[in-house]
Design a protein around this motif. Structure first.
Motif, mmCIF file in Angstrom:
data_model
loop_
_atom_site.group_PDB
_atom_site.id
_atom_site.type_symbol
_atom_site.label_atom_id
_atom_site.label_comp_id
_atom_site.label_asym_id
_atom_site.label_seq_id
_atom_site.Cartn_x
_atom_site.Cartn_y
_atom_site.Cartn_z
ATOM 1 N N UNK A 88 -24.818 -40.158 27.116
ATOM 2 C CA UNK A 88 -24.190 -41.083 28.061
ATOM 3 C C UNK A 88 -24.352 -40.509 29.457
ATOM 4 N N UNK A 89 -24.070 -41.322 30.461
ATOM 5 C CA UNK A 89 -24.159 -40.893 31.857
ATOM 6 C C UNK A 89 -22.776 -40.792 32.462
ATOM 7 N N UNK A 90 -22.507 -39.689 33.152
ATOM 8 C CA UNK A 90 -21.283 -39.566 33.932
ATOM 9 C C UNK A 90 -21.380 -40.441 35.178
ATOM 10 N N UNK A 91 -20.234 -40.795 35.769
ATOM 11 C CA UNK A 91 -20.273 -41.632 36.982
ATOM 12 C C UNK A 91 -21.103 -41.030 38.116
ATOM 13 N N UNK A 92 -21.214 -39.697 38.169
ATOM 14 C CA UNK A 92 -21.990 -39.073 39.246
ATOM 15 C C UNK A 92 -23.468 -38.954 38.901
ATOM 16 N N UNK A 93 -23.892 -39.490 37.747
ATOM 17 C CA UNK A 93 -25.305 -39.495 37.411
ATOM 18 C C UNK A 93 -25.745 -38.401 36.475
ATOM 19 N N UNK A 94 -24.841 -37.473 36.104
ATOM 20 C CA UNK A 94 -25.229 -36.416 35.170
ATOM 21 C C UNK A 94 -25.383 -36.991 33.770
ATOM 22 N N UNK A 95 -26.369 -36.485 33.046
ATOM 23 C CA UNK A 95 -26.625 -36.924 31.678
ATOM 24 C C UNK A 95 -25.937 -35.981 30.698
ATOM 25 N N UNK A 96 -25.235 -36.555 29.720
ATOM 26 C CA UNK A 96 -24.563 -35.795 28.671
ATOM 27 C C UNK A 96 -25.251 -36.106 27.349
ATOM 28 N N UNK A 97 -25.604 -35.074 26.578
ATOM 29 C CA UNK A 97 -26.223 -35.287 25.271
ATOM 30 C C UNK A 97 -25.471 -34.491 24.211
ATOM 31 N N UNK A 98 -25.407 -35.068 23.010
ATOM 32 C CA UNK A 98 -24.811 -34.393 21.864
ATOM 33 C C UNK A 98 -25.821 -34.344 20.739
ATOM 34 N N UNK A 99 -25.691 -33.329 19.855
ATOM 35 C CA UNK A 99 -26.708 -33.154 18.829
ATOM 36 C C UNK A 99 -26.139 -32.540 17.569
ATOM 37 N N UNK A 100 -26.990 -32.484 16.551
ATOM 38 C CA UNK A 100 -26.602 -31.917 15.264
ATOM 39 C C UNK A 100 -26.404 -30.410 15.324
ATOM 40 N N UNK A 101 -26.780 -29.775 16.434
ATOM 41 C CA UNK A 101 -26.545 -28.336 16.573
ATOM 42 C C UNK A 101 -25.126 -28.032 17.046
ATOM 43 N N UNK A 102 -24.261 -29.060 17.067
ATOM 44 C CA UNK A 102 -22.847 -28.936 17.419
ATOM 45 C C UNK A 102 -22.631 -28.554 18.879
ATOM 46 N N UNK A 103 -23.560 -28.876 19.751
ATOM 47 C CA UNK A 103 -23.392 -28.615 21.176
ATOM 48 C C UNK A 103 -23.499 -29.913 21.967
ATOM 49 N N UNK A 104 -22.881 -29.878 23.138
ATOM 50 C CA UNK A 104 -23.032 -30.919 24.142
ATOM 51 C C UNK A 104 -23.692 -30.275 25.347
ATOM 52 N N UNK A 105 -24.699 -30.918 25.888
ATOM 53 C CA UNK A 105 -25.387 -30.375 27.051
ATOM 54 C C UNK A 105 -25.228 -31.305 28.243
ATOM 55 N N UNK A 106 -25.047 -30.695 29.399
ATOM 56 C CA UNK A 106 -24.940 -31.409 30.669
ATOM 57 C C UNK A 106 -26.247 -31.195 31.418
ATOM 58 N N UNK A 107 -26.913 -32.290 31.750
ATOM 59 C CA UNK A 107 -28.205 -32.220 32.429
ATOM 60 C C UNK A 107 -28.078 -32.787 33.828
ATOM 61 N N UNK A 108 -28.634 -32.083 34.818
ATOM 62 C CA UNK A 108 -28.675 -32.591 36.179
ATOM 63 C C UNK A 108 -29.796 -33.606 36.304
ATOM 64 N N UNK A 109 -29.486 -34.775 36.852
ATOM 65 C CA UNK A 109 -30.465 -35.859 36.955
ATOM 66 C C UNK A 109 -31.104 -35.899 38.325
ATOM 67 N N UNK A 110 -30.304 -35.725 39.351
ATOM 68 C CA UNK A 110 -30.829 -35.900 40.692
ATOM 69 C C UNK A 110 -31.238 -34.570 41.302
ATOM 70 N N UNK A 111 -32.349 -34.575 42.018
ATOM 71 C CA UNK A 111 -32.831 -33.376 42.691
ATOM 72 C C UNK A 111 -32.129 -33.270 44.043
ATOM 73 N N UNK A 112 -30.864 -32.820 44.011
ATOM 74 C CA UNK A 112 -30.087 -32.671 45.234
ATOM 75 C C UNK A 112 -29.736 -31.204 45.410
ATOM 76 N N UNK A 113 -29.039 -30.912 46.479
ATOM 77 C CA UNK A 113 -28.678 -29.531 46.764
ATOM 78 C C UNK A 113 -27.781 -28.969 45.671
#
Length: 215
Positions: free
Chosen positions: A124-149
Protein backbone atom coordinates in the motif's frame (compact mmCIF):
# COMPACT_ATOMS: atom_id res chain seq x y z
CA UNK A 1 -29.93 -0.58 -4.44
CA UNK A 2 -28.55 -4.00 -5.25
CA UNK A 3 -25.09 -4.16 -6.79
CA UNK A 4 -24.79 -5.79 -10.19
CA UNK A 5 -21.89 -6.47 -12.52
CA UNK A 6 -21.81 -3.97 -15.36
CA UNK A 7 -18.83 -5.39 -17.25
CA UNK A 8 -16.62 -8.47 -17.25
CA UNK A 9 -13.01 -8.15 -18.36
CA UNK A 10 -11.73 -11.30 -20.02
CA UNK A 11 -8.26 -12.07 -21.29
CA UNK A 12 -6.20 -13.63 -18.53
CA UNK A 13 -5.46 -17.35 -18.83
CA UNK A 14 -4.72 -17.85 -15.13
CA UNK A 15 -6.21 -16.83 -11.81
CA UNK A 16 -6.35 -13.11 -11.04
CA UNK A 17 -4.69 -12.33 -7.70
CA UNK A 18 -4.87 -8.54 -7.56
CA UNK A 19 -6.57 -5.49 -9.07
CA UNK A 20 -5.86 -1.79 -8.65
CA UNK A 21 -7.62 1.33 -9.94
CA UNK A 22 -5.63 3.70 -12.17
CA UNK A 23 -6.41 7.15 -13.51
CA UNK A 24 -8.36 7.71 -16.72
CA UNK A 25 -10.94 4.99 -16.15
CA UNK A 26 -8.32 2.22 -16.21
CA UNK A 27 -7.62 -0.72 -13.93
CA UNK A 28 -4.64 -3.06 -13.75
CA UNK A 29 -4.81 -6.74 -12.82
CA UNK A 30 -2.14 -9.29 -12.00
CA UNK A 31 -2.15 -13.02 -12.59
CA UNK A 32 0.05 -16.09 -12.45
CA UNK A 33 -0.18 -19.86 -12.28
CA UNK A 34 2.09 -22.88 -11.92
CA UNK A 35 2.89 -24.72 -15.14
CA UNK A 36 4.19 -28.22 -14.67
CA UNK A 37 4.84 -27.46 -11.02
CA UNK A 38 7.97 -25.41 -11.76
CA UNK A 39 7.68 -22.63 -14.32
CA UNK A 40 5.06 -19.98 -13.72
CA UNK A 41 3.18 -17.82 -16.20
CA UNK A 42 2.65 -14.26 -14.97
CA UNK A 43 1.35 -11.06 -16.51
CA UNK A 44 -0.13 -7.67 -15.74
CA UNK A 45 -2.95 -6.31 -17.89
CA UNK A 46 -4.17 -2.71 -18.07
CA UNK A 47 -7.84 -2.37 -18.99
CA UNK A 48 -10.17 0.38 -20.19
CA UNK A 49 -13.23 -0.05 -17.96
CA UNK A 50 -15.50 1.87 -20.34
CA UNK A 51 -14.90 -0.41 -23.30
CA UNK A 52 -13.60 -3.55 -21.60
CA UNK A 53 -10.58 -3.57 -23.91
CA UNK A 54 -7.12 -4.63 -22.75
CA UNK A 55 -4.79 -1.70 -23.39
CA UNK A 56 -1.48 -3.40 -22.68
CA UNK A 57 0.05 -6.55 -21.24
CA UNK A 58 3.26 -6.50 -19.21
CA UNK A 59 5.58 -9.46 -18.74
CA UNK A 60 8.56 -9.80 -16.41
CA UNK A 61 7.56 -11.64 -13.25
CA UNK A 62 8.02 -15.39 -13.13
CA UNK A 63 5.47 -16.19 -10.41
CA UNK A 64 2.03 -15.21 -9.19
CA UNK A 65 1.59 -11.45 -8.98
CA UNK A 66 -0.07 -10.96 -5.61
CA UNK A 67 -0.24 -7.16 -5.40
CA UNK A 68 -0.08 -4.03 -7.52
CA UNK A 69 -0.59 -0.33 -6.78
CA UNK A 70 -0.46 2.89 -8.80
CA UNK A 71 2.45 5.31 -8.47
CA UNK A 72 2.63 8.92 -9.62
CA UNK A 73 3.74 9.58 -13.17
CA UNK A 74 1.66 6.87 -14.89
CA UNK A 75 3.63 4.10 -13.22
CA UNK A 76 2.72 1.05 -11.19
CA UNK A 77 4.61 -1.27 -8.86
CA UNK A 78 3.90 -4.99 -8.51
CA UNK A 79 5.00 -7.74 -6.14
CA UNK A 80 5.21 -11.48 -6.80
CA UNK A 81 6.51 -14.88 -5.74
CA UNK A 82 9.01 -15.15 -8.57
CA UNK A 83 10.46 -18.62 -8.98
CA UNK A 84 13.57 -18.09 -11.11
CA UNK A 85 15.10 -15.32 -9.00
CA UNK A 86 14.51 -13.86 -5.53
CA UNK A 87 10.97 -12.57 -5.06
CA UNK A 88 10.84 -9.10 -6.51
CA UNK A 89 9.09 -5.79 -6.79
CA UNK A 90 8.92 -4.31 -10.27
CA UNK A 91 8.23 -0.71 -11.22
CA UNK A 92 6.57 -0.28 -14.62
CA UNK A 93 6.26 2.79 -16.83
CA UNK A 94 2.86 2.44 -18.50
CA UNK A 95 3.58 5.11 -21.11
CA UNK A 96 6.56 3.10 -22.34
CA UNK A 97 5.11 -0.31 -21.50
CA UNK A 98 8.23 -1.61 -19.79
CA UNK A 99 9.81 -2.38 -16.43
CA UNK A 100 12.09 0.43 -15.29
CA UNK A 101 13.25 -0.95 -11.95
CA UNK A 102 13.48 -4.34 -10.23
CA UNK A 103 13.96 -4.55 -6.46
CA UNK A 104 14.93 -7.44 -4.22
CA UNK A 105 14.87 -7.39 -0.46
CA UNK A 106 12.25 -9.68 1.00
CA UNK A 107 13.89 -13.01 1.65
CA UNK A 108 13.65 -16.04 3.93
CA UNK A 109 14.76 -15.64 7.54
CA UNK A 110 14.62 -19.14 8.98
CA UNK A 111 16.93 -21.93 10.01
CA UNK A 112 14.76 -24.48 8.22
CA UNK A 113 15.86 -26.03 4.95
CA UNK A 114 14.58 -25.48 2.41
CA UNK A 115 13.76 -22.04 3.79
CA UNK A 116 10.32 -20.51 3.24
CA UNK A 117 10.08 -18.10 0.34
CA UNK A 118 9.84 -14.35 0.75
CA UNK A 119 6.69 -14.07 -1.37
CA UNK A 120 5.61 -10.43 -1.62
CA UNK A 121 1.94 -10.69 -0.73
CA UNK A 122 0.67 -7.15 -0.08
CA UNK A 123 1.46 -3.47 -0.47
CA UNK A 124 0.00 0.00 0.00
CA UNK A 125 1.03 3.65 -0.26
CA UNK A 126 1.35 6.02 2.68
CA UNK A 127 -0.18 9.50 2.24
CA UNK A 128 3.33 10.94 1.77
CA UNK A 129 4.05 8.57 -1.13
CA UNK A 130 6.14 5.94 0.66
CA UNK A 131 5.53 2.36 -0.45
CA UNK A 132 4.85 -0.31 2.19
CA UNK A 133 5.25 -4.01 1.34
CA UNK A 134 4.59 -7.17 3.34
CA UNK A 135 5.81 -10.68 2.60
CA UNK A 136 5.99 -14.30 3.65
CA UNK A 137 9.35 -13.58 5.31
CA UNK A 138 7.34 -11.93 8.14
CA UNK A 139 8.74 -8.46 7.45
CA UNK A 140 7.29 -5.16 6.35
CA UNK A 141 9.51 -2.90 4.28
CA UNK A 142 9.26 0.86 3.80
CA UNK A 143 10.46 2.03 0.40
CA UNK A 144 11.23 5.63 -0.56
CA UNK A 145 9.42 6.53 -3.79
CA UNK A 146 10.42 10.08 -4.49
CA UNK A 147 13.97 11.22 -5.20
CA UNK A 148 13.92 14.12 -2.73
CA UNK A 149 16.33 15.39 -0.13
CA UNK A 150 17.05 12.59 2.36
CA UNK A 151 17.20 14.88 5.39
CA UNK A 152 13.80 16.40 4.61
CA UNK A 153 12.34 12.96 4.00
CA UNK A 154 13.67 11.64 7.30
CA UNK A 155 12.18 14.49 9.29
CA UNK A 156 8.76 14.36 7.69
CA UNK A 157 8.34 10.59 7.80
CA UNK A 158 9.64 10.22 11.36
CA UNK A 159 7.03 12.70 12.54
CA UNK A 160 4.20 11.00 10.62
CA UNK A 161 4.98 7.41 11.48
CA UNK A 162 6.39 7.73 15.01
CA UNK A 163 9.28 5.43 14.07
CA UNK A 164 12.78 6.04 15.31
CA UNK A 165 15.38 6.25 12.53
CA UNK A 166 12.80 5.33 9.88
CA UNK A 167 15.21 5.61 6.96
CA UNK A 168 17.99 3.40 8.24
CA UNK A 169 19.37 1.73 5.14
CA UNK A 170 18.89 -2.02 4.79
CA UNK A 171 22.02 -3.82 3.71
CA UNK A 172 20.00 -6.89 2.64
CA UNK A 173 17.99 -5.14 -0.08
CA UNK A 174 19.11 -4.34 -3.59
CA UNK A 175 17.70 -2.73 -6.67
CA UNK A 176 18.44 -3.26 -10.33
CA UNK A 177 17.21 -0.39 -12.50
CA UNK A 178 16.60 -1.35 -16.10
CA UNK A 179 16.97 2.34 -16.90
CA UNK A 180 19.59 4.81 -15.68
CA UNK A 181 16.88 7.43 -15.15
CA UNK A 182 13.82 5.87 -13.54
CA UNK A 183 12.37 9.20 -12.40
CA UNK A 184 11.92 8.31 -8.73
CA UNK A 185 13.81 5.09 -7.98
CA UNK A 186 12.62 3.10 -4.99
CA UNK A 187 15.01 2.33 -2.16
CA UNK A 188 14.37 0.30 0.97
CA UNK A 189 14.43 2.71 3.90
CA UNK A 190 13.31 0.54 6.79
CA UNK A 191 12.52 -3.08 7.65
CA UNK A 192 9.96 -3.79 10.38
CA UNK A 193 9.99 -7.16 12.15
CA UNK A 194 7.56 -8.20 14.83
CA UNK A 195 7.18 -11.97 14.71
CA UNK A 196 9.25 -15.06 13.86
CA UNK A 197 8.86 -16.21 10.28
CA UNK A 198 7.89 -19.69 11.53
CA UNK A 199 4.70 -18.16 12.98
CA UNK A 200 3.55 -17.06 9.55
CA UNK A 201 4.13 -14.28 7.06
CA UNK A 202 2.41 -10.95 6.41
CA UNK A 203 -0.76 -11.41 4.36
CA UNK A 204 -2.22 -7.89 4.40
CA UNK A 205 -1.09 -4.38 5.18
CA UNK A 206 -2.94 -1.07 5.23
CA UNK A 207 -1.75 2.52 5.52
CA UNK A 208 -3.67 4.87 7.81
CA UNK A 209 -4.21 8.56 7.15
CA UNK A 210 -1.91 9.62 9.99
CA UNK A 211 1.06 7.64 8.60
CA UNK A 212 0.72 4.54 10.78
CA UNK A 213 0.71 1.03 9.34
CA UNK A 214 -1.51 -1.90 10.32
CA UNK A 215 -0.75 -5.49 9.33
Amino acid sequence: ADLAAVRTLSGHTAGVWCVSVLSGGRVVSGTGRPTGGKVRVAELKVWDTATGNCLQTLYGHSGRIFCVVALPGNRIVSGADDCVRPDTLKVWDLAEGRCVQTLEGHRPRSGRWPPPKGNITCMCLLPDGRLITGAADATIKVWGVFATDDAADDASYSSASHLSDPFAEDDDSSDSPEDDDVGFPLRCRRTLRGRPVDEGGINCVACLADGRIVS
